[in-house]
Design a protein around this motif. Structure first.
Motif, PDB file in Angstrom:
ATOM      1  N   PHE A   1       6.831  -2.334  -6.297  1.00 31.21           N
ATOM      2  CA  PHE A   1       5.798  -3.199  -5.679  1.00 31.21           C
ATOM      3  C   PHE A   1       5.309  -4.188  -6.744  1.00 31.21           C
ATOM      4  O   PHE A   1       5.462  -3.934  -7.941  1.00 31.21           O
TER       5      PHE A   1
ATOM      6  N   LYS B   1       8.107  -6.790  -8.459  1.00 27.26           N
ATOM      7  CA  LYS B   1       9.084  -5.759  -8.065  1.00 27.26           C
ATOM      8  C   LYS B   1      10.357  -5.877  -8.903  1.00 27.26           C
ATOM      9  O   LYS B   1      10.832  -6.978  -9.131  1.00 27.26           O
TER      10      LYS B   1
ATOM     11  N   VAL C   1      -2.440  -3.671  -5.701  1.00 24.79           N
ATOM     12  CA  VAL C   1      -1.245  -4.019  -4.934  1.00 24.79           C
ATOM     13  C   VAL C   1      -1.723  -4.703  -3.658  1.00 24.79           C
ATOM     14  O   VAL C   1      -2.888  -4.568  -3.283  1.00 24.79           O
TER      15      VAL C   1
ATOM     16  N   GLU D   1       0.051  -4.950   2.162  1.00 23.03           N
ATOM     17  CA  GLU D   1       1.394  -4.734   2.721  1.00 23.03           C
ATOM     18  C   GLU D   1       2.212  -3.755   1.891  1.00 23.03           C
ATOM     19  O   GLU D   1       3.028  -3.021   2.425  1.00 23.03           O
ATOM     20  N   GLU D   2       2.018  -3.815   0.559  1.00 20.42           N
ATOM     21  CA  GLU D   2       2.856  -2.959  -0.298  1.00 20.42           C
ATOM     22  C   GLU D   2       2.164  -1.658  -0.688  1.00 20.42           C
ATOM     23  O   GLU D   2       2.731  -0.867  -1.449  1.00 20.42           O
TER      24      GLU D   2
ATOM     25  N   LEU E   1       4.085   1.528  -0.371  1.00 16.25           N
ATOM     26  CA  LEU E   1       5.086   1.805  -1.413  1.00 16.25           C
ATOM     27  C   LEU E   1       4.428   2.505  -2.599  1.00 16.25           C
ATOM     28  O   LEU E   1       4.987   3.426  -3.189  1.00 16.25           O
TER      29      LEU E   1
END
Ligand SMILES: [Fe+2]
Ligand SMILES: [Fe+2]
Length: 320
Positions: free
Chosen positions: A25, A42, A64, A67-68, A71
């Motif tokens: 990420f 990433k 982060v 959306e990530e 992860l």
């Protein structure tokens, strides 16, 4: 993406520093009050010299994107598995940080999806087993983990504190089997998950209307129904969740069970639950001190198992 505060979620600096393979990420730092800039992308390996430079500048929170975030959560889940398998590879502070991040992720996910799946059960077991190991090393570690969670919402802190206090109380009460202690810890962790199904948040209410009270009385059964869907869960954990508001005097809910009819581990979690709730600051009242809380539980003696209440008193007020 909009450079808006709500789109970024802070991640654990200590855990990020343990990453020894390429990032999955992007990582950001906050610049000024509301803007964020990407510092690692990433596929990069972490540049520890740069991290040190940020540390020297007093920057110790990384982010982060929303959306990530999932992860990052996968990374935290993997660390939970490693903590369970090889606890000795982590410093105590890292173990506490994993427990904080993993419990936060697990409870948040259950609250958002209103379900418990095999993955959340595995995460909850890693949290509980990790807590048991830290507690058996030194019971004061309970305070260290709870301190890390101090800014989290009440229900999250409550799940972890009831789980850890139930374990402490079970050990002090002489329960020796690791499997029983794990079930009690899991019962504590899941005891109030049914609250997420209510049409209101009890934390917002000083007084409940009669209808809301009736609805509130359903949360043990709602929790049981959520856990009934999970294949790998032991029935003792479900019994604890179902019975954590039963009272030896028969005035509890949902089934008004009396003393010997109540499952013993549920009586342990009931006392840990009442104690943890009294010593926490709520939206509608201040926290009780430890001695005030014990006194209050003793005033309501018929509600709780006498022997376990004595064990709690000796545990939290050893000088009395
Ligand atoms: Fe409850
Ligand atoms: Fe509770």
């Amino acid at each position: 993406m909009e450079n808006n505060e709500d789109n970024y979620i802070d991640i654990s600096f200590a855990l990020l520093k343990r990453l020894n393979r390429p990032l999955i990420f992007d990582v950001y730092v906050k610049r000024g009050t509301k803007s964020f800039s990407k510092i690692f992308k990433k596929g990069d390996l972490l540049d520890f010299d740069r991290i040190r430079l940020y540390e020297e500048k007093g920057v110790d929170v990384f982010y982060v994107t929303e959306e990530e975030h999932s992860l990052y959560c996968i990374y935290v889940e993997k660390l939970g598995d490693v903590l369970n398998a090889k606890a000795e590879t982590f410093k105590p502070s890292e173990a506490h940080e994993i427990l904080k991040e993993l419990s936060t992720h697990t409870i948040t996910e259950i609250q958002n999806t209103l379900e418990v799946n095999d993955n959340s059960l595995n995460n909850a077991k890693n949290v509980v087993d990790g807590c048991i190991k830290r507690i058996t090393k030194d019971p004061k570690n309970v305070v260290k983990v709870l301190k890390l969670l101090s800014n989290q919402p009440y229900q999250l802190k409550h799940a972890v504190s009831v789980s850890m206090f139930s374990v402490l109380l079970a050990i002090a009460d002489g329960i020796e089997s690791d499997l029983n202690i794990q079930s009690i810890g899991l019962g504590g962790f899941f005891h109030d998950i049914g609250i997420g199904q209510l049409t209101f948040d009890p934390e917002d209410m000083k007084v409940l209307t009669p209808e809301q009270r009736k609805e509130m009385w359903r949360h043990p059964e709602l929790g049981k129904e959520m856990l009934d869907q999970v294949k790998g869960i032991k029935s003792d954990v479900i019994q604890i969740v179902l019975q954590h508001h039963e009272q030896p005097n028969g005035h509890g809910y949902p089934n008004g069970l009396r003393g010997p009819e109540i499952y013993y581990p549920a009586k342990i979690v009931a006392i840990a639950d009442a104690f943890c709730s009294l010593i926490s600051k709520r939206s509608y009242r201040d926290a009780f001190s430890i001695s005030e809380a014990v006194l209050k539980l003793k005033e309501d003696a018929g509600k709780y198992d006498k022997k376990i209440l004595e064990t709690l008193t000796k545990l939290v007020l050893p000088n009395l």
